[in-house]
Design a protein around this motif. Structure first.
Motif, mmCIF file in Angstrom:
data_model
loop_
_atom_site.group_PDB
_atom_site.id
_atom_site.type_symbol
_atom_site.label_atom_id
_atom_site.label_comp_id
_atom_site.label_asym_id
_atom_site.label_seq_id
_atom_site.Cartn_x
_atom_site.Cartn_y
_atom_site.Cartn_z
ATOM 1 N N CYS A 48 0.841 -1.206 0.000
ATOM 2 C CA CYS A 48 0.000 0.000 0.000
ATOM 3 C C CYS A 48 0.872 1.251 0.000
ATOM 4 O O CYS A 48 1.786 1.377 0.811
ATOM 5 C CB CYS A 48 -0.905 0.009 1.225
ATOM 6 S SG CYS A 48 -1.928 1.492 1.336
ATOM 7 N N CYS A 107 -8.946 3.726 -3.092
ATOM 8 C CA CYS A 107 -9.957 2.783 -2.621
ATOM 9 C C CYS A 107 -10.972 3.447 -1.692
ATOM 10 O O CYS A 107 -12.091 2.953 -1.540
ATOM 11 C CB CYS A 107 -9.292 1.613 -1.901
ATOM 12 S SG CYS A 107 -8.157 2.146 -0.607
ATOM 13 N N VAL A 138 -14.367 4.505 -3.018
ATOM 14 C CA VAL A 138 -15.030 3.369 -3.672
ATOM 15 C C VAL A 138 -15.858 2.589 -2.660
ATOM 16 O O VAL A 138 -16.855 1.952 -2.994
ATOM 17 C CB VAL A 138 -13.940 2.482 -4.330
ATOM 18 C CG1 VAL A 138 -14.466 1.099 -4.618
ATOM 19 C CG2 VAL A 138 -13.434 3.145 -5.592
ATOM 20 N N CYS A 139 -15.466 2.637 -1.395
ATOM 21 C CA CYS A 139 -16.161 1.848 -0.365
ATOM 22 C C CYS A 139 -17.461 2.536 0.027
ATOM 23 O O CYS A 139 -17.460 3.643 0.562
ATOM 24 C CB CYS A 139 -15.272 1.665 0.862
ATOM 25 S SG CYS A 139 -16.109 0.710 2.148
ATOM 26 N N CYS A 184 -14.809 -4.606 -3.863
ATOM 27 C CA CYS A 184 -14.728 -3.542 -4.859
ATOM 28 C C CYS A 184 -13.380 -2.816 -4.756
ATOM 29 O O CYS A 184 -12.757 -2.489 -5.760
ATOM 30 C CB CYS A 184 -15.880 -2.567 -4.619
ATOM 31 S SG CYS A 184 -16.044 -1.339 -5.892
ATOM 32 N N CYS A 185 -12.905 -2.598 -3.527
ATOM 33 C CA CYS A 185 -11.644 -1.882 -3.335
ATOM 34 C C CYS A 185 -10.471 -2.706 -3.865
ATOM 35 O O CYS A 185 -9.491 -2.149 -4.364
ATOM 36 C CB CYS A 185 -11.453 -1.552 -1.864
ATOM 37 S SG CYS A 185 -11.539 -2.988 -0.785
ATOM 38 N N THR A 224 -10.012 -2.069 -7.301
ATOM 39 C CA THR A 224 -9.627 -0.681 -7.556
ATOM 40 C C THR A 224 -8.136 -0.453 -7.318
ATOM 41 O O THR A 224 -7.501 0.339 -8.007
ATOM 42 C CB THR A 224 -10.429 0.261 -6.627
ATOM 43 O OG1 THR A 224 -11.804 -0.017 -6.806
ATOM 44 C CG2 THR A 224 -10.138 1.713 -6.934
ATOM 45 N N CYS A 225 -7.575 -1.139 -6.324
ATOM 46 C CA CYS A 225 -6.211 -0.876 -5.881
ATOM 47 C C CYS A 225 -5.206 -1.089 -7.006
ATOM 48 O O CYS A 225 -5.108 -2.172 -7.557
ATOM 49 C CB CYS A 225 -5.870 -1.791 -4.711
ATOM 50 S SG CYS A 225 -4.195 -1.532 -4.118
ATOM 51 N N MET A 264 -4.722 -4.478 -1.719
ATOM 52 C CA MET A 264 -5.976 -4.911 -1.100
ATOM 53 C C MET A 264 -6.259 -6.329 -1.536
ATOM 54 O O MET A 264 -6.212 -6.649 -2.726
ATOM 55 C CB MET A 264 -7.130 -4.022 -1.556
ATOM 56 C CG MET A 264 -6.990 -2.565 -1.193
ATOM 57 S SD MET A 264 -6.890 -2.307 0.558
ATOM 58 C CE MET A 264 -8.588 -2.231 1.007
ATOM 59 N N ASP A 295 -11.576 -7.431 -11.300
ATOM 60 C CA ASP A 295 -10.477 -6.572 -11.689
ATOM 61 C C ASP A 295 -10.281 -6.723 -13.206
ATOM 62 O O ASP A 295 -10.237 -7.846 -13.704
ATOM 63 C CB ASP A 295 -9.238 -7.066 -10.931
ATOM 64 C CG ASP A 295 -8.102 -6.072 -10.965
ATOM 65 O OD1 ASP A 295 -7.976 -5.375 -11.992
ATOM 66 O OD2 ASP A 295 -7.347 -6.021 -9.982
#
Lengths: 1036, 169
Positions: free
Chosen positions: A961, A967, A970-971, A1003-1004, A1007-1008, A1013, B48
């Motif tokens: 990270c 992220c 997005v949450c 979802c995160c 996105t990462c 994540m 993804d």
């Protein structure tokens, strides 16, 4: 109102009668708050009417999609005992200690053995259509078209719907050839599980409970006697529920809208409203509350299915009184092009030449007219269920004049018998969210009665300590299920099992006739021990229905339940590829290979228990806040009640009387007195919330009390009950003349002894509501205007009262007051929003002119008093409160619930709830119910010692990270935040997961950009391995 | 002559709506072409774009992502994000030399078994029309179970390799 202290401790168990959405909600709320529940349902499955619906208004959600998680939760809850095909015969004893006698009717299916595979359903040769008006008679098949047969025929062995819970069918003894004539027996031959038992008998059981909740639901009005609408004479006249099935993708025509007579696509559909409602002739003088909205929904969906179809709704008033309903109505009119025809329909006839259905009606403007349609949908009303009268008699509860369960408007969940509560349509027509609210509220009532017995009847399942397998090499066992012939009839299961042996780390494979049977579970436990398995794959049916079963088996032998995968080789393979056995076998091999690839990378997952502070915070000291606080306190928990004013009571203090003539001020006074004296309630007046932090079970809120005091409160849950207010109209000269009042102004004057009833009163409805920026109905104004009109008439019968309205929305049993007002001579004049009443000063009077629809002329009224039914506005504090507690508002700044149908008092943020007008405008009894519902929901959280978060949540790899924060927005649950951490002496930004808030959507993780994540149970490596495995060439 | 072209189609389904719709297609005994394989995720937003590219690289001829209808997402708004991601990914596909018809986003609710069957059949037909993916290896069909097994083990190795690859930017 506290239950009197009983000498003996009450029984911590509750009988819930009726397994529709109301009964399910009440059961879950009670079971999750530490009570044992017996859920008794008379039909073979729970789900009720909601399971039959295609979509739900106003969101067009798929009904079953939102219901089925609740069905499953109810079905496998350790403390809910499901009793289907059961009736309550008798109830002895008193509140706190009842004995109920239950008859369990013969199902002829052994629920322990039945796997729900459905083979028997296809074998049954006995199909029939029951006469709509005479359920014991059959309609001869030859009189029906093939399509009508498809729509209406049932088989002797059947299940109510495909996803029914329990999924086992039931045999109708009166129709079964084996049970009536001793022939046939095909279903027994077809059932390889040996689940059919023709010698099943009724059984009588007795259960001990402390309280009863009645939620038996409703029947739809049976339109057969209404010959004028032609139901059962013309096949293309259908009821709304039949049309719901026609629209449904899993219905008889697979979602293709067809006429039942010949299967053609209709070009014009008519929806006739108020069939069996608002109709004194059939003794249903009430409004069914839901038909306007469901008809609009059905018309909209029909137009989605068939772009060219014309949909016309014939109605008296459009009753779109719920939250966001008016927007839906407007959208249907302007976007979906549904035609709304205000009319009274005389009858439906068939044109002999064209075979079209002719709807004959009287339009609102007078005269008569007729129009041709291909199909007619009758908006049949809601009636008390046929069995309610008998049930009420056996249980000793009173019914009202319409045959619904009688309740007091100030205690809307209580029946005439103490300890017996009622929820849902059994006490009057209401929609799904209102039913869910009442169900939770009834659970709160029962919880108060039985607070001392909480946790005495419930069981907690004990599992052996978990075996640590992290250090072990994966040893995978693969079980391939035959599912009788459901899989083995198409897929070569032996070959799949043989193939599975070749897969990495697979050390044992076997086939099983029914992998889900109880004996199979014992066998799996043995296999895990014998072969030292630390991973398991079952190739059978859907993980959505069966994963919990196998996971429980793993837990019982001390293996983490997440070291498990299913390959769905039935629902998604053998059943859909019946004509391609070789390809189906190859696919089954692939699916097993994918599951093995995933399970090889599986890790043990655990939920994180968080301690819970067993206290609640209630914000708002009006009716909703006080009721919620008292209910929570009566349930045995400490409550902080916060009110920004110096006194308790809110809007109650501004009302003259309730619709049924009670004094709201008395109610406010008695509630306030109880609040002040309750040992569990700490009251903070003149106080407001300044800061809020934390999450479910562990909130910390800072209050500002008066000018100088601050106080920090720790609590496990919050109820937002901030109310709403009557707006100050900007129209009709309000504020410029003392002769122009709002309804609340009028009520204030009426409370004064100096009030003199004027001769002519004009009331104008929808002032500021239902237009432009405020496209919503304020819900209470029609009833309020009628209440005040009746009051004026009672005070002075010579007083002339005119109510100028757009639609009269006296939904449900309120319709009675509309009827009474008309009987008393109150004049109702309708106007269109484009032609609002015009005013002119005329000496001491106000001259009101409004076009009269019926005569076509202009009506001129000289009013002594003009009363405006002003819009209800949201509390402006909601915006600030929403930010503090991270909860959303709708466009009109009312609080926005987690789900409009099934979570009407919850927010997506767990542990935060709402009640009363803060949610939307509502009546007193609705506010009381919603406040009690919020109390029950609070109880499900703070009655637990620990709150367990989901095991399938995300985890951050802090090494990867870089704190970019992509992220975080997005949450949708606010579970992520960027924090600063020390790494090697340097300050760095990292994302932090609040595990209690994460719902595990992943979802995160998608996105990462850094791959930091990970979604537990669905790790990137696992999904990648499945992708690779899927695209391998099949080795089978 | 090369053996008849059998499309390889991968379908990502969310647990709450589309996977349930796929189950209902089975319960309703719909007839669906057998060339697709389903991977279940909790939410379509978990998918993804990397997964889809991986699938194409491993020789998928078509990839479908199926989620709850807009507004119906079990996780409030996950599917809106899926919709945006798929729209972007479609633009990217062309740059990889792939026809955009090889990627499809569908909304299938839990009651739409019939729709699931219909969209899958239509998609497989469409992919069949497009022919084998340019990324597909021609010798794929000659594999035996034994080589398949070796490949899978190797595949796991690649998974780990890919992890570094994904995070390496």
């Amino acid at each position: 109102m506290i239950a009197p202290q009983k000498k003996s401790k009450p029984v911590g168990a509750v009988l819930v009668v009726g397994g529709g959405v109301g009964g399910i909600q009440a059961s879950l709320d009670l079971a999750n708050a530490g009570f044992k529940v017996y859920l008794v349902e008379s039909s073979p499955a729970i789900g009720g009417n909601m399971a039959m619906l295609d979509k739900t208004f106003p969101t067009n959600d798929c009904s079953l999609c939102i219901l089925s998680p609740k069905l499953v939760e109810c079905g496998r809850h350790l403390n809910v005992t499901l009793m289907t095909m059961a009736d309550v015969l008798d109830l002895q004893g008193e509140s706190g200690r009842f004995t109920a006698t239950i008859r369990r009717r013969a199902r002829y299916i052994d629920l322990e053995r039945c796997t729900g595979c459905g083979v028997c359903l296809e074998k049954c040769p006995r199909r029939y259509v029951r006469h709509p008006a005479h359920p014991d008679e059959e309609v001869p098949k030859k009189t029906l078209s093939a399509f009508e047969w498809q729509l209406r025929a049932k088989s002797a062995i059947a299940r109510p719907y495909a996803q029914a819970l329990p999924n086992a069918p039931a045999i109708d003894a009166a129709m079964c050839l084996k049970l009536t004539k001793g022939t046939c027996g095909l279903c027994q031959k077809a059932c390889q599980a040996g689940a059919i038992c023709y010698d099943d008998k009724d059984r009588i059981e007795q259960i001990e409970i402390g309280a009863v909740i009645l939620a038996p639901g409703y029947d739809q009005f049976q339109p057969y006697p209404k010959h004028e609408y032609g139901y059962s004479r013309f096949p293309d006249v259908v009821t709304s529920m039949e049309f719901e099935r026609i629209l449904c993708a899993s219905g008889p025509f697979a979602g293709h809208v067809r006429c039942p007579s010949d299967g053609r696509e209709p070009k014009r559909i008519a929806f006739l409203q108020c069939v069996g409602s608002r109709d004194v002739a059939c003794r249903n003088g009430y409004c069914s509350s839901v038909c306007c909205m469901y008809a609009i929904k059905e018309a909209v969906i029909a137009r989605e299915h068939l772009k060219q179809v014309d949909a016309t709704i014939f109605f008296m008033d459009v009753r779109a009184h719920g939250k966001d309903f008016d927007k839906y109505y407007e959208h249907a009119r302007s976007e979906s092009r549904v035609v709304f025809e205000r009319a009274r329909v005389h009858g439906v006839e068939q044109d002999q030449q064209t075979k079209q259905l002719m709807v004959k009606y009287a339009p609102a403007g007078g005269g008569t007219a007729e129009a041709a349609f291909d199909m007619v949908v009758l908006a049949t009303g809601l009636e008390p269920s046929a069995s309610l009268r008998g049930l009420a008699g056996r249980l000793g509860v009173n019914l009202n004049d319409f045959g619904f369960v009688w309740t007091d408007s100030l205690a809307p969940l209580r029946t005439s018998r103490p300890g017996v509560f009622v929820a849902g349509v059994a006490s009057g027509p209401r929609d799904i969210p209102e039913t869910v609210v009442q169900a939770s509220a009834a659970a709160s009532e029962a919880g108060r009665e039985l607070a001392r017995a909480r946790g005495t009847q419930t069981r907690i399942k004990q599992f052996p300590p978990e075996r640590a397998v992290e250090q072990e090499t994966p040893r995978v066992g693969v079980l391939i299920c035959h599912c009788g012939i459901n899989i083995a009839g198409v897929v070569d299961v032996a070959r799949v099992a043989e193939y599975a042996k070749s897969l990495p780390n697979v050390v044992y494979t076997e086939t099983s006739l029914y992998a889900c049977s109880q004996e199979s579970q014992n066998h799996i436990s043995q296999l895990i021990g014998e072969h030292k398995l630390n991973r398991l794959v079952v190739a059978s049916c859907s993980p959505r229905t069966h994963e919990p079963l196998f996971q429980a088996t793993l837990k019982e032998i001390g293996l983490n339940p997440y070291l498990f995968e299913m390959a769905n080789i039935r629902d998604q393979c053998s059943w859909i590829h019946m004509d391609h056995p070789a390809a189906a076998t190859a696919k089954a091999c692939d699916l097993v290979r994918m599951a093995v690839a995933k399970v090889n990378l599986a890790e043990a997952l655990h939920s994180q228990p968080q301690p819970v502070t067993a206290k609640a915070l209630v914000i708002g000291g009006g009716l909703a806040g006080m009721t919620a606080a008292l209910d929570i306190a009566d349930q045995g928990f400490d409550v902080f009640l916060v009110e920004k004013e110096k006194i308790l009571g809110g809007n109650l203090l501004k009302l003259d009387r309730t619709l049924d003539g009670r004094a709201p001020a008395d109610l406010a006074a008695s509630l306030a007195a109880r609040v002040r004296h309750h040992p569990r309630i700490a009251l903070f007046l003149n106080a407001s919330v300044k800061q809020a932090a934390g999450f479910v079970g562990n909130f910390e809120t800072v209050l500002q009390i008066g000018k100088n005091t601050k106080k920090t409160l720790k609590h496990g849950a919050v109820v937002l009950a901030t109310g709403a207010q009557e707006s100050k109209p900007i129209e009709y000269g309000y504020g410029k003349s003392e002769r122009v009042l709002t309804q609340l102004d009028l009520e204030k004057q009426m409370r004064s002894s100096a009030f003199k009833v004027p001769d002519n009163v004009v009331m104008i409805q929808c002032v500021g509501s239902r237009e432009s920026d405020h496209m919503y109905c304020s819900r209470v104004c029609c009833s309020t205007a009628i209440k005040n009109a009746i009051r004026l008439k009672q005070l002075n019968p010579r007083c002339q009262v005119y109510i100028l309205y757009r639609d009269i929305r006296t939904y449900g049993l309120r319709e009675e007051y509309y009827t009474r007002a008309r009987d008393l001579g109150v004049q109702f004049v309708r106007f269109e929003v484009e032609h609002k009443p015009a005013l002119a000063a005329a000496g001491r009077k106000i001259n009101v002119t409004v076009p009269d629809e019926l005569t076509g002329s202009v009506l001129n009224i000289g009013a002594d008093l003009l009363v405006l039914s002003a819009r209800v506005d949201a509390n402006p504090d909601n915006a600030e409160l929403g930010k503090l507690f991270k909860v959303p508002l709708n466009a009109e700044k009312f609080l926005l619930e987690a789900h409009v149908k099934l979570r009407p008092v919850d927010f997506a943020t767990e542990g935060v709830f709402m009640a009363g007008m803060a949610h939307a405008p509502k009546a007193i009894e609705e506010t009381i119910a919603q406040a009690q519902a919020a109390a029950a929901r609070v109880g499900t959280i703070i009655s637990r010692k620990e709150y367990e978060s989901e095991p399938i949540i995300v985890a951050v790899n802090e090494d990867l990270c870089d704190g970019c924060g992509l992220c975080v927005p997005v949450c949708d649950y606010g579970a992520l935040e960027i924090v600063e951490v020390e790494r090697n002496g340097q300050k760095k930004k990292r994302v932090k997961v609040t595990e209690a808030l994460c719902k595990g959507c992943g979802c995160c993780a998608a996105t990462c950009p850094s791959g930091a994540m990970e979604q537990k149970g669905y790790k990137t490596s696992q999904i990648m391995a499945m992708i690779d495995a899927a695209l391998e060439e099949s080795g089978a | 002559m090369a053996a008849e072209f059998k499309p390889k189609v991968l379908v990502f389904c969310c647990n709450w709506c589309s996977y349930a719709g796929a189950d209902l297609a089975g319960i309703s005994r719909m007839k669906i072409r057998p060339e697709f394989r389903v991977i279940r995720s909790m939410c379509s937003a978990r998918i993804d774009p990397e997964f889809i590219l991986r699938a194409f690289r491993r020789g998928a001829d078509g990839v479908m992502v199926a989620g709850c209808h807009p507004g119906d997402c079990h996780y409030i708004g996950g599917n809106y994000r899926t919709r945006r991601r798929m729209a972007l990914l479609k633009l990217l596909l062309k740059q990889f030399g792939l026809h955009e018809g090889r990627l499809k986003l569908e909304w299938v609710s839990a009651s739409e078994g019939e729709k699931f069957a219909r969209v899958i059949n239509a998609f497989i037909n469409q992919v069949e029309q497009l022919g084998p993916s340019p990324y597909r290896k021609t010798d794929d069909r000659q594999r035996t179970p034994e080589t398949g097994r070796r490949k899978l083990e190797a595949g796991q190795q690649t998974v780990d390799d890919d992890k570094s690859l994904i995070t390496d930017h």
